[in-house]
Design a protein around this motif. Sequence first.
Motif: not given
Length: 344
Positions: A284-290, A307-312
Amino acid sequence: MTPAVRIPEELSARVPVEQREPGLDRDAVRMLVSRGVEAAHHTFRELPRLLRAGDLLVVNTSATLAAAVDGWIGHARVVVHFSTRGDDGRWAVELREPDGRGTTRARAGGPAGTQVCLPGGGGLVLEEPLSGRLWWARVAGPDVPGLLREHGRPIRYAYTERDQPLSVYQTVFAVPSPDGSGSAEMPSAARPFTARLVAELVSRGVQFATVTLHTGVASAEVHEPPYPERFAVPEASARLINAAKAGGGRVVAVGTTAGRAVESAVGADGVVRARAGWTDLVVTPQRGVRVVDGLLTGLHEPEASHLLMLEAVAGREAIEQGYDAALQGRYLWHEFGDVHLVLP
């Protein structure tokens, strides 16, 4: 995009691109490229010149199963979607009602103890709910991989024109699993790749790292987050990903499934390590991508959890601008449709 937005029916890709016009191959689909809020129009064949030496593509090797099988509850015909094989030998299944246009109508499962007769003299018993539409079921009779090979067909939905052979749903990266596991639905972001395009990318210095994530059955009615899925990130792939990051290359996940696998294998220190098992991670955008710097993906409906991953990766404004451009450009949606490359 907001949940109120609806994709026009005529923008659903009804057949694969190579069936729309003689002489076309899978890589003839269009590709929207987003860099921040700027969107540009390309074809997928242009991918090699949009990436650079040192970039790394993470691809999912899960093979697609012929996961839809006709069954009967008493005299009523149902379609069983075999979704995920559990560690205890049970399968997560979804029951749907046939309508002649794909198996689009969800059927209320249960109660526990419901028996479904299957072809070849087998059957299954619903044991406990996994979600509102999925049940853990115990299968008796022929082994499920054999049942799917003999009596199964690929899952399809009503926006497609007709049933297709299983080969249409396999990507160039698919590797059959020895135990018969696989994806209930195609990891479709990789579908446009051809052997020729892969060779061109490699010749330009773009690397590939393989992961496996067996996707379950998506819901055509309710876009709930994915439930736990089996995945594996091999040691060799972890090394490639870490080396690309250290060398300044961009790690681009081919599909949210590949992104989910990689993000499930990264530690708090940002290092990817070999890992296998089950993941319930929702990026999610809150978790973000690392790990993931970019994402190549299909076009998802506004309610889809993908879509949450795309937003992240890119931020909400960038994704909204990209989808507006896709709608205005009449891009095609779903597994046989066009693709979206999100770059930093």
